[in-house]
Design an enzyme around this catalytic site. Structure first.
Site, mmCIF file in Angstrom:
data_model
loop_
_atom_site.group_PDB
_atom_site.id
_atom_site.type_symbol
_atom_site.label_atom_id
_atom_site.label_comp_id
_atom_site.label_asym_id
_atom_site.label_seq_id
_atom_site.Cartn_x
_atom_site.Cartn_y
_atom_site.Cartn_z
ATOM 1 N N GLU A 48 0.830 -1.212 0.000
ATOM 2 C CA GLU A 48 0.000 0.000 0.000
ATOM 3 C C GLU A 48 0.865 1.263 0.000
ATOM 4 O O GLU A 48 1.839 1.363 0.744
ATOM 5 C CB GLU A 48 -0.903 -0.007 1.241
ATOM 6 N N LYS A 130 -8.397 4.938 -2.567
ATOM 7 C CA LYS A 130 -9.037 4.369 -1.378
ATOM 8 C C LYS A 130 -10.243 5.217 -1.009
ATOM 9 O O LYS A 130 -10.138 6.435 -0.854
ATOM 10 C CB LYS A 130 -8.021 4.329 -0.230
ATOM 11 N N CYS A 164 -5.985 -2.165 2.255
ATOM 12 C CA CYS A 164 -6.044 -2.247 3.703
ATOM 13 C C CYS A 164 -7.471 -2.440 4.226
ATOM 14 O O CYS A 164 -8.155 -3.376 3.839
ATOM 15 C CB CYS A 164 -5.380 -1.000 4.290
#
Length: 350
Positions: A48, A130, A164
């Site tokens: 990430e 995200k 995540c």
């Protein structure tokens, strides 16, 4: 005659970023792609926001002390497209490899947690952000939108990606499942929270593999002791920057295809037998024969977020009634006006 088995060799890469040199992490990415290519890898997944590095400082420093490291991250962040994407695209093309890379994307004055998917010919086939930064991350990144919840066709297969704790948003996962992803690329920061983070991560990726009936390739980052000390000299806070690494590759049956990597640098390499997808879905297809769309379905607003929208009134604003404003501002193509806050919904079930 039966079709020959389709095998994809994948690598989940766990390495440390370069905190010191602006182009250092990019060099590490290109070197890892070269190393993976020598092993016959066709799909490589990095951690990430690996370029230039995950904002570890935001987890252990109070806001009043984050100014300098935040600005330094912004200075080194990735513009898409730009020199970083050009370099990675060229490496992907050179080796005929699909590459999934996490970056800190700079879009003018804002940073985003962005996932990039490069196809084997070097084409950037997906850029997504995200959708909700987690906890401390909200001090660093802006929010993404539903336009990035896409599965893309690549030389390795149908690829989807989440970052995540997006994996704890079941509807985000279902959005990709409904598009029949074959390989799910998961990215976590690594070197964060402690061992419990790795334990939770394993549960999460194995469950998604089972539920989606797809392979999961998960990459986490790694920090050396020296790097941890550079983030904070406080020995107690340093504990929060250790553990949390679980780089792994999981089959549609929820099995590890190679031993996970929980410490140090390296890569997990495994062959993905795509026939295992049909084997799993024959018994349980969450978005097919096991779905009940007439009872439960997902609506998605997949329009890109916009901060400004054009208005084209057909008569002077002063002459328009409130009723006209509410009901008659569609565009000539018959679509709702962009400033209409009622979302355009796409059903994703079945």
């Amino acid at each position: 005659m039966a079709s020959p088995p389709r095998i994809v060799r994948a690598a989940a890469i766990q390495i440390a970023p370069d905190f010191d040199r602006p182009d250092g992490t990019l060099e590490r990415v290109c070197g890892a792609i070269d190393e993976a290519a020598a092993k016959g890898v066709q799909l490589a997944v990095f951690p990430e926001t690996f370029v230039p590095y995950y904002p570890y400082f935001s987890f252990v420093l109070p806001p009043v002390l984050q100014g300098a490291p935040h600005l330094r991250l912004a200075e080194r962040a990735v513009v898409v497209p730009g020199p970083v994407t050009q370099a990675v695209a060229e490496r992907a093309r050179q080796h005929g490899m699909v590459v999934v890379l996490g970056v800190n994307e700079r879009d003018h004055g804002s940073l985003y947690n962005t996932q990039l998917v490069f196809d084997a010919d070097g084409t950037l086939v997906l850029k997504r952000r995200k959708i909700t930064p987690t906890y401390h991350e909200r001090m660093v990144w802006g929010q993404g939108d539903g336009a990035g919840l896409k599965v893309v066709d690549t030389a390795a297969g149908r690829v989807g990606a989440l970052a995540c704790w997006e994996h704890y948003n079941p509807l985000a996962r279902y959005a990709l499942m409904a598009q029949h992803e074959e390989i799910h690329c998961a990215q976590f920061p690594g070197s964060l929270v402690g061992p419990i983070f790795a334990e939770q991560m394993e549960v999460t990726i194995r469950h998604h593999a089972l539920e989606s009936g797809c392979f999961v390739v998960n990459a986490t980052g790694w920090l050396s002791d020296e790097q941890i000390r550079s983030v904070t000299p406080d020995a107690n806070l340093q504990k929060a920057l250790r553990g949390g690494c679980h780089t792994a590759i999981v089959s549609p049956e929820g099995k590890h295809l190679a031993p996970p990597l929980t410490e140090g640098e390296g890569m997990v390499v495994a062959d993905l037998d795509m026939a295992l997808i049909a084997k799993r879905k024959r018994m349980m297809d969450s978005v097919g024969h096991y779905a009940r769309p007439e009872l439960l379905s997902l609506a998605i607003n997949d329009r890109p977020a916009q901060t400004t929208v054009p208005m084209h009134p057909t008569q002077p604003l002063a002459q328009r009634s409130p009723d006209h404003d509410q009901h008659h501002h569609d565009d000539p193509a018959g679509q709702p006006a962009a400033d209409d806050r009622a979302p355009v919904l796409r059903v994703a079930a079945g």
